[in-house]
Write a protein that holds these residues in place. Structure first.
Motif, short mmCIF file in Angstrom:
data_model
loop_
_atom_site.label_atom_id
_atom_site.label_comp_id
_atom_site.label_asym_id
_atom_site.label_seq_id
_atom_site.Cartn_x
_atom_site.Cartn_y
_atom_site.Cartn_z
N TRP A 90 -3.83 4.13 -3.60
CA TRP A 90 -5.13 4.78 -3.41
C TRP A 90 -5.65 5.50 -4.35
CZ3 TRP A 90 -5.70 4.29 1.11
CH2 TRP A 90 -4.70 3.38 2.22
N GLU A 91 -5.62 5.71 -5.50
CA GLU A 91 -6.26 6.07 -6.88
C GLU A 91 -7.60 4.91 -6.38
OE1 GLU A 91 -4.20 6.62 -10.58
OE2 GLU A 91 -1.86 6.70 -9.64
N ILE A 144 0.84 -1.33 -0.16
CA ILE A 144 0.03 -0.23 0.14
C ILE A 144 0.64 1.68 0.27
CG2 ILE A 144 -2.15 -0.92 0.81
CD1 ILE A 144 -1.40 0.03 3.63
N GLU A 145 2.07 0.88 0.26
CA GLU A 145 2.83 2.14 -0.08
C GLU A 145 2.91 2.70 -1.46
OE1 GLU A 145 7.03 0.62 0.77
OE2 GLU A 145 6.57 0.59 3.10
N PRO A 163 3.28 3.45 5.79
CA PRO A 163 1.25 3.56 5.78
C PRO A 163 0.77 4.69 6.59
CG PRO A 163 2.29 1.52 5.98
CD PRO A 163 2.88 2.54 5.63
N GLY A 182 1.57 4.44 -5.09
CA GLY A 182 0.00 5.36 -5.39
C GLY A 182 -1.08 4.71 -6.26
N ALA A 190 -8.58 3.40 -4.15
CA ALA A 190 -9.23 3.77 -2.60
C ALA A 190 -10.31 4.73 -3.39
CB ALA A 190 -8.54 3.72 -1.65
N MET A 191 -9.88 6.25 -3.98
CA MET A 191 -10.89 7.05 -4.18
C MET A 191 -11.47 7.03 -4.83
SD MET A 191 -9.12 10.68 -5.53
CE MET A 191 -7.85 9.95 -6.89
N LYS A 209 -6.36 6.45 6.76
CA LYS A 209 -6.14 6.88 4.91
C LYS A 209 -7.41 6.08 4.38
CE LYS A 209 -1.19 7.53 4.87
NZ LYS A 209 -0.79 7.70 5.97
N PHE A 210 -7.58 5.04 4.58
CA PHE A 210 -8.59 4.73 4.24
C PHE A 210 -10.36 5.31 4.65
CE2 PHE A 210 -6.72 0.77 2.48
CZ PHE A 210 -6.36 0.45 2.19
N PHE A 235 -10.41 7.81 2.59
CA PHE A 235 -11.54 7.57 0.67
C PHE A 235 -13.01 7.04 1.20
CE2 PHE A 235 -6.72 8.08 0.04
CZ PHE A 235 -7.01 8.76 -1.52
#
Length: 276
Positions: A155-156, A149-150, A190, A152, A158-159, A196-197, A200
């Motif tokens: 996270w795209e 999950i480091e 992370p 990128g 997840a968004m 972080k989740f 999103f």
């Protein structure tokens, strides 16, 4: 299934992992062992699947985003009946269906070929969206590593999942705290993963990855969550079940030699005896 039945299967899954990696002389035992209970719960309790109908359009989907832990997935699939357990010893061999990373071209029951870290969750998002568009009831599950999950791309994805309210998607993070280069909080931290989740628009559950009651409750909560995808942060122990591998980053991607294999199997046989 009872917790004891699941524990017995998970121990057999761990034996299969160690056997496969030893036979191959290469592979990733540490993260496979840490996720063995998760694989077991998914394949024997949670997912709507049938090994006799691996292409059933209504089956639940699973994407192993951290594809290097294929030995764990293969071992669980063998125990579930997708192929003979004896075939585990062909891991990484020329012509084997069990390649070093999952390859859906060769093995029925695999929903995605994976290996390049960060990409699996994006594919899982596509599967979940497809179910929504087609008004299908199947659910999609994906397993990520905490080092993974480091990336990128995670996270795209997840968004996207949060924005699209993919409540038929469950993202599981195997949080064993170690990646190939060392502790995740020292390589490129992370943490806090859950926050972080949440940012999103995920519903987040923290869980002990080796507690079947906790896993059962977490997946039930995920099924009951509407309007949000779910992220299950599964706190695990790398190398779980093998005394000299537990908590050791050196066993991320190294195969045991004959002496180490015998010791590992002795550890796991003792666990099996305690469950009998």
């Amino acid at each position: 299934m009872t917790n004891k039945e699941l524990q017995v299967i998970a121990n057999e899954v761990r034996k299969g992992i160690v056997t496969a990696v030893h036979a191959a002389g290469a592979g990733h035992p540490g993260g496979s062992l840490s996720a063995a209970d998760i694989f077991t719960y998914l394949y024997f309790e949670e997912m709507n699947i049938d090994p006799k109908k691996p292409q059933d359009p209504d089956r639940d989907r699973f994407v192993l985003s951290k594809g290097h832990t294929a030995p764990g997935l293969y071992s669980a699939m063998a125990q579930r009946g997708y192929f003979p357990v004896e075939e585990l010893t062909t891991l990484r061999k020329l012509g084997s269906r069990l390649q070093g990373h999952p390859s859906m071209q060769y093995l029925p029951g695999l929903d995605m070929s994976s290996g390049s870290l960060g990409q699996g969750i994006s594919v899982a998002c596509g599967m979940a969206l497809s179910a929504k568009l087609d008004n299908k009831e199947y659910r999609t599950y994906t397993l990520l590593g905490d080092g993974e999950i480091e990336e990128g791309q995670v996270w795209e994805a997840a968004m996207f999942a949060g924005f699209r309210k993919l409540d038929n998607l469950v993202v599981i993070v195997d949080n064993n705290g170690l990646q190939i280069d060392g502790p995740v909080d020292q390589v490129c931290s992370p943490y806090p993963i859950d926050k972080k989740f949440e940012a999103f628009n995920f519903h987040v559950i923290n869980v002990d990855a080796h507690d079947f009651d906790a896993l059962r409750a977490a997946f039930k909560e995920a099924r009951e969550t509407k309007g949000q995808p779910t992220a299950i942060i599964a706190h695990s122990l790398k190398g779980k079940g093998v005394s000299f591998m537990e908590g050791q980053v050196s066993w991320h991607g190294v195969a045991p030699n004959d002496e180490e294999y015998a010791k590992a199997m002795d550890d796991l046989n003792k666990i099996g005896e305690s469950l009998a």
